[in-house]
Design an enzyme around this catalytic site. Structure first.
Site, PDB file in Angstrom:
ATOM      1  N   THR A  97      30.758  41.857  43.098  1.00  0.00           N
ATOM      2  CA  THR A  97      32.166  42.216  43.277  1.00  0.00           C
ATOM      3  C   THR A  97      32.794  41.173  44.190  1.00  0.00           C
ATOM      4  O   THR A  97      32.485  41.108  45.371  1.00  0.00           O
ATOM      5  CB  THR A  97      32.315  43.619  43.887  1.00  0.00           C
ATOM      6  OG1 THR A  97      31.742  44.586  42.992  1.00  0.00           O
ATOM      7  CG2 THR A  97      33.779  43.967  44.100  1.00  0.00           C
ATOM      8  N   LYS A 172      37.284  46.417  38.482  1.00  0.00           N
ATOM      9  CA  LYS A 172      36.439  46.940  39.568  1.00  0.00           C
ATOM     10  C   LYS A 172      37.293  47.354  40.758  1.00  0.00           C
ATOM     11  O   LYS A 172      36.988  48.327  41.455  1.00  0.00           O
ATOM     12  CB  LYS A 172      35.411  45.884  39.991  1.00  0.00           C
ATOM     13  CG  LYS A 172      34.480  46.311  41.140  1.00  0.00           C
ATOM     14  CD  LYS A 172      33.643  47.536  40.801  1.00  0.00           C
ATOM     15  CE  LYS A 172      32.763  47.995  41.962  1.00  0.00           C
ATOM     16  NZ  LYS A 172      31.643  47.091  42.235  1.00  0.00           N
ATOM     17  N   LYS A 240      34.724  45.216  52.490  1.00  0.00           N
ATOM     18  CA  LYS A 240      34.870  43.919  51.822  1.00  0.00           C
ATOM     19  C   LYS A 240      35.630  44.088  50.516  1.00  0.00           C
ATOM     20  O   LYS A 240      36.559  43.333  50.206  1.00  0.00           O
ATOM     21  CB  LYS A 240      33.486  43.309  51.590  1.00  0.00           C
ATOM     22  CG  LYS A 240      33.479  41.941  50.918  1.00  0.00           C
ATOM     23  CD  LYS A 240      33.311  42.007  49.407  1.00  0.00           C
ATOM     24  CE  LYS A 240      31.929  42.487  49.014  1.00  0.00           C
ATOM     25  NZ  LYS A 240      31.721  42.434  47.534  1.00  0.00           N
TER      26      LYS A 240
END
Length: 288
Positions: A97, A172, A240
């Site tokens: 990701t 995502k 993150k």
């Protein structure tokens, strides 16, 4: 069956690479810690390589699952990076990701060398990786996706092409945005039930059968109520990802006030020493 390289053997990559080997593919692994690579080979067979370049040499597909933008660049670029070892016509599949920006940057570099690129972040957590039941959202050209999809199938419950390069990463972000809001709402619901003197198990039994039901409620309410937060994706990694979400929201002009607020709540959890707790630990700031 294909000749593959897999870069990154963390809690997700280790079992994913194992599924590829179990499916009959020829797999060479690379990990920043050689001991982890050696353990994987001892368990699954295959081979390990000391650098991404060596792992990628001769591979039809190079797959990666590392930590962040900088980690991905480091395994792709430079003299010892995978791109320098890939032969023309190979396809790079990134399960990390990361930002759509670094995805597009690396896809351009791959194309310049005559290689394909599919960004393919996953959802389903460690359990999904171990059980081969991940949701995989992909961005890239149709031809590259069609080649990669049968390989990805080794650990996928669903695998879909969402659009051009970067579309997988943007999808995502949709996933992480939805999870953040759901976990915060579930945390508030469980904390409210406890403070109101209700039996949390009975509450969940009833409301989970109606419109409030969710995967998070079904799979995390017991551990949340018990204050046990060692069951999945870490808060540090979620922050993150949420930073990527918020940056992307600015880029496309989307308003995400709840996501921004929940990101700050996760910052509080980090301040409580919970950086490595799983994402359901949002409840900890409500019950301390």
């Amino acid at each position: 069956m294909a000749k593959l390289a897999f870069l990154g053997l963390g809690v997700m990559g280790y079992p994913m690479a194992g599924h590829l080997r179990a499916a009959g593919h020829e797999v060479t692994v690379y990990n920043r810690s050689p001991a982890k690579a050696a353990a994987w080979v001892a368990q699954h067979g295959g081979a390990s390589a000391p650098t991404p370049r060596e792992a990628a040499r001769g591979a039809e597909f190079v797959l990666a699952c590392v930590g962040n933008d900088d980690d991905l660049r480091s395994v792709c670029l430079g003299a010892e990076g995978a791109f320098s070892g890939m032969g023309q016509g190979a396809v790079f599949v990134d399960h990390t990701t990361v930002s759509a920006a670094v995805t597009r940057e690396l896809a351009e570099a791959a194309a310049a060398a005559g290689n394909g690129y599919v960004d393919a972040p996953v959802s389903g957590g460690q359990a999904g990786a171990e059980n081969g039941q991940l949701s995989v959202m992909c961005g890239g050209g149709q031809a590259d996706f069609d080649r990669a999809a049968p390989v990805i199938a080794a650990y996928a419950k669903i695998c879909r092409l969402m659009g051009e390069v970067g579309a997988g990463q943007m999808t995502k972000m949709c996933n992480q945005i939805a999870i953040a809001g759901l976990v915060q709402a579930l945390s508030e619901s469980l904390a409210f039930a406890r403070k109101a003197g209700l039996d949390v198990e009975k509450v969940v039994e009833v409301i989970s059968q109606g419109a409030a039901g969710s995967w998070q409620m079904a799979n995390r309410h017991k551990t949340m109520a018990a204050g046990a937060f060692e069951h999945g994706f870490a808060v540090d990694w979620m922050r993150k990802d949420l930073a990527i979400c918020l940056a992307a929201a600015d880029e496309v002009g989307a308003s995400m006030p709840v996501t921004a607020l929940v990101d700050q709540f996760y910052k509080e959890v980090q301040g409580m020493g919970g950086g490595r707790w799983d994402t359901s630990s949002l409840i900890a700031r409500l019950t301390r």
